[in-house]
Design a protein around this motif. Structure first.
Motif, mmCIF file in Angstrom:
data_model
loop_
_atom_site.group_PDB
_atom_site.id
_atom_site.type_symbol
_atom_site.label_atom_id
_atom_site.label_comp_id
_atom_site.label_asym_id
_atom_site.label_seq_id
_atom_site.Cartn_x
_atom_site.Cartn_y
_atom_site.Cartn_z
ATOM 1 N N SER A 130 29.693 65.870 30.446
ATOM 2 C CA SER A 130 28.798 65.159 31.129
ATOM 3 C C SER A 130 27.466 65.102 30.678
ATOM 4 C CB SER A 130 28.790 66.116 32.625
ATOM 5 O OG SER A 130 28.347 67.237 32.304
ATOM 6 N N ALA A 183 26.941 72.884 39.848
ATOM 7 C CA ALA A 183 27.878 73.029 39.042
ATOM 8 C C ALA A 183 28.252 74.610 38.966
ATOM 9 C CB ALA A 183 27.688 72.611 37.590
ATOM 10 N N ARG A 184 29.430 74.955 38.410
ATOM 11 C CA ARG A 184 30.237 76.367 38.194
ATOM 12 C C ARG A 184 28.995 77.121 37.666
ATOM 13 N NH1 ARG A 184 35.410 77.113 39.972
ATOM 14 N NH2 ARG A 184 36.151 75.382 41.012
ATOM 15 N N ALA A 227 27.692 77.003 33.747
ATOM 16 C CA ALA A 227 26.976 76.094 33.225
ATOM 17 C C ALA A 227 25.370 76.218 33.213
ATOM 18 C CB ALA A 227 27.169 74.624 33.881
ATOM 19 N N SER A 248 34.509 68.122 46.665
ATOM 20 C CA SER A 248 32.959 67.859 46.445
ATOM 21 C C SER A 248 32.414 66.620 47.289
ATOM 22 C CB SER A 248 33.170 67.260 44.910
ATOM 23 O OG SER A 248 33.582 66.072 44.841
#
Length: 304
Positions: free
Chosen positions: A2, A20-21, A24, A73
């Motif tokens: 990404s 994000a997780r 990251a 999401s």
């Protein structure tokens, strides 16, 4: 994968908050983000995290860009009150403010997400500076990433560009199939027999599996993702499965051999001109084939 999309958003000169997780956040430490919201994969918990960030933020009328295709999401952001752009998959059309149809031609994930990012910027009447993603990922390392990688090598008595980095693990299954190439042990021993230092640095949760897959390789202590990506730059060669390691090495522009057997290189392979792809969907490469390619890449004769 990404990163080109993130670069495109930052070039539009808008504040970007990455959701994000948690892992990251370290990887993106050098990027000028307006914030980072850790996501856990549960839409109700993620909605609460996004709402909490909005309460603490001075941002006005935030928009969302959903790179994941999942319904969860979309739900998290819809019920957090953020209108979003995203692909129409998984029954999300009515939830998204700006639903986007996927291109008819199958694209690599990097291209697909970049296409979606351009779509979103156009709908938001913001500038699109790059019509296509760069042919190479251009990850920005923070200074601590470089120093931590160097310190790990020094502690192990290793020098930069004097070792081969392997990553013999891959988490989870792909359509019920194991994603790890079965030849890392024999490959490691063959490389060591030629006087080459073989190293691995798996995360703590994968250390036992890595030692089982390649018991004679030198195992470094676990590193953060940013430091690990920096470590791939210091290796003579990275040999890995089609996994997160392959994409980290691609982001760091490291020279690598990526092994395929249950995934599609055209869709999920490393976005890098420094990567050699071996094997294909339904057929792993043999140890002899990988060894020959590794030695050729290192400019070492196969009979050395």
């Amino acid at each position: 994968m990404s990163l080109p999309s993130l670069d495109l958003l930052l070039q539009a000169d808008i504040p970007v908050v990455v959701c994000a997780r948690p892992w990251a956040q370290d990887l993106l430490a050098a990027y000028p983000l307006a914030g980072f919201v850790p996501m856990r994969g549960n839409w109700r918990a993620d909605r609460a995290c996004v709402r909490q960030h909005l309460k603490q933020s001075a941002a006005k009328r935030p928009y969302g860009l959903l790179l994941p295709d999942s319904l969860s999401s979309a739900l998290a952001f819809r019920f957090a009150g953020i209108p979003c752009a995203g692909y129409r998959d998984d029954g999300r059309s009515l939830i998204l403010r700006w639903p986007c149809r996927k291109p008819k031609t199958q694209l690599h994930a990097v291209q697909s997400w970049h296409f979606l990012s351009r779509f979103a910027l156009t709908r938001w009447q913001l500038p699109v500076t790059s019509p296509e993603p760069s042919p190479e990922l251009q990850w920005q390392a923070a200074i601590p990433h470089e120093s931590q990688a160097a310190q790990a090598l020094s502690a192990a008595g290793l020098a930069a560009h004097d070792f081969i980095l392997i990553a013999p693990t891959a988490v989870g299954l792909h359509k019920g199939q194991i994603k790890t190439w079965p030849g890392f042990d024999s490959l490691t021993q063959a490389l060591q027999a030629r006087g080459l230092q073989v190293v691995m640095a798996p995360p703590a949760a994968e250390q036992d599996a890595a030692r089982l897959a390649a018991p004679t390789a030198l195992c470094l202590p676990p590193l953060g993702l940013g430091a690990f990506a920096a470590l791939t730059r210091l290796a003579r060669l990275v040999i890995c499965n089609d996994s997160g390691v392959s994409h980290l090495a691609a982001a760091a522009q490291a020279r690598q051999i990526t092994l395929f057997g249950v995934t599609d290189a055209a869709r999920t392979g490393p976005w890098s001109n420094q990567a050699l792809r071996m094997g294909r969907l339904g057929a792993w490469p043999s140890t002899a084939e990988v060894l020959t390619q590794a030695l050729e890449t290192l400019d070492i004769g196969s009979d050395a």
